[in-house]
Design a protein around this motif. Structure first.
Motif, short mmCIF file in Angstrom:
data_model
loop_
_atom_site.label_atom_id
_atom_site.label_comp_id
_atom_site.label_asym_id
_atom_site.label_seq_id
_atom_site.Cartn_x
_atom_site.Cartn_y
_atom_site.Cartn_z
N THR A 8 0.85 -1.19 0.00
CA THR A 8 0.00 0.00 0.00
C THR A 8 0.88 1.24 0.00
O THR A 8 1.94 1.26 0.63
N PRO A 9 0.48 2.27 -0.69
CA PRO A 9 1.29 3.49 -0.74
C PRO A 9 1.59 4.06 0.64
O PRO A 9 2.69 4.59 0.87
N GLU A 10 0.64 3.93 1.55
CA GLU A 10 0.84 4.48 2.90
C GLU A 10 1.98 3.77 3.63
O GLU A 10 2.83 4.41 4.24
N LYS A 11 2.01 2.44 3.53
CA LYS A 11 3.07 1.68 4.22
C LYS A 11 4.43 1.91 3.58
O LYS A 11 5.44 2.09 4.27
N SER A 66 5.37 4.53 1.90
CA SER A 66 5.77 5.90 2.22
C SER A 66 6.27 6.01 3.65
O SER A 66 7.27 6.69 3.91
N TRP A 67 5.60 5.34 4.59
CA TRP A 67 6.00 5.39 6.00
C TRP A 67 7.40 4.81 6.16
O TRP A 67 8.26 5.41 6.82
N ARG A 76 10.10 7.04 4.42
CA ARG A 76 10.35 8.25 5.21
C ARG A 76 11.20 7.94 6.43
O ARG A 76 12.13 8.68 6.77
#
Length: 329
Positions: free
Chosen positions: A120-123, A125-126, A129
């Motif tokens: 998932t893009p959220e994971k 990205s996290w 980062r």
């Protein structure tokens, strides 16, 4: 299946490659060296291979994992691979490499490869980062430490105090573990916000009263290792310090216990005249910090002593020890 992602970060350091390699190899010094690292312990240790457990912050969250490292001293490379990752990671590994460069400098490259639990893009990205932020902080700290290696001695302060307790060691541990109760138990503590999302790993925000009546706020991550050890690192330190780590150790002795508070501090030389006056020296800063931290630690240990001795005499004590809550192992 999730894909594998790769990152690479580098920095040029004005120091010998051997000095840089030694700093990276010495994981025991990482809490003092690297801002994200709270605590490191060896699980296994050999000449060229070791298994370590690390507690560190990632995007402001406290995490812990185990990594296997292989040290190639001749090639100045250290490879690492997590054996037990934490969500949102499924796997992570990488490599430190140091190459000699012109002018007595060295090029340090830090590579990571990771696989998230899902794409998932959220994971992604996290994780990216967190890797980017921690890598940049670690490389900058490594550069600073290596370049000041020969002039850092006066800036590092280590000391400890010990008190004998005629009471149960578990009650002493509980007193220190229950930082959320310190405003009612310790005269120098004005406010505490304690969190423990992962058993045994605490975040602690605390307002402390100084001897002159002023109040300063610190933020720490604490690693609770029952039955007798709590280590911590301040993420927000008082103005005189760039680093402050500590360790509480409670050792059974006969029918009682000995409790020790140890501190390691790195002094910020630029802050000395601002905090202590224009003519103040690092020597004076060392004495000031030793007095302030030691005074608060001794006060805490004396209150823990009274708590444990009351409990041992049948008075109000720990209804359930921190070791039981944190999952003794």
């Amino acid at each position: 299946m999730s894909g594998t992602y790769e990152t690479e970060h580098e920095i040029t350091v004005s120091a010998p490659a051997e000095t840089i390699f030694a700093l990276i190899a010495d994981v025991g010094a990482w809490p003092r060296l690297f801002p994200p690292t709270v605590h490191v312990e060896h699980v296994e240790r050999g000449e060229t291979e070791e298994l370590i457990r690390i507690w560190a912050t990632a995007n402001g969250e406290a995490k812990t994992w185990t990594s296997r490292r292989v040290l190639d001293r001749a090639g100045r490379r250290i490879t690492f691979r997590q054996e037990r990752s934490q969500p949102p990671l499924a796997a992570m590994g990488g490599e430190w490499s140091i190459e000699e460069a012109p002018g007595g400098t060295a090029r340090v490259v830090l590579k990571h490869d990771f696989r998230p639990l899902d794409d998932t893009p959220e994971k992604v990205s996290w994780i990216t980062r967190a890797v980017d932020t921690n890598s940049e902080k670690e490389l900058a700290a490594l550069k600073a430490a290596a370049e000041r290696q020969h002039g850092q001695g006066d800036l590092v302060l280590h000391f400890e105090d010990t008190i004998r307790v005629d009471g149960d060691a578990a009650a002493v541990y509980d007193f220190i573990y229950r930082g959320d109760l310190w405003p009612d138990r310790l005269p120098h503590v004005a406010r505490v916000v304690l969190g423990e999302e992962t058993p045994g790993v605490q975040t602690l925000e605390m307002d402390t009263r100084a001897a002159d009546g002023s109040v300063h706020t610190t933020e720490s991550v604490r690693v609770c290792l029952p039955p007798g050890t709590i280590v911590y690192k301040q993420l927000r330190t008082p103005a005189l310090m760039t680093v402050h780590t500590g360790r509480w150790t409670i050792r059974p002795e006969g029918a009682g216990a000995a409790v020790t508070s140890a501190h390691t501090v790195v002094i910020d030389p630029e802050a000395v005249p601002k905090v202590l006056g224009a003519d103040a020296t690092v020597v004076q800063a060392r004495a000031f910090i030793r007095g302030a931290l030691g005074r608060n630690s001794v006060t805490t240990m004396r209150q823990a002593k009274a708590f444990a001795e009351r409990a041992d005499a049948g008075g109000a004590g720990a209804e359930k020890t921190g070791g039981e809550r944190a999952g003794a192992r």
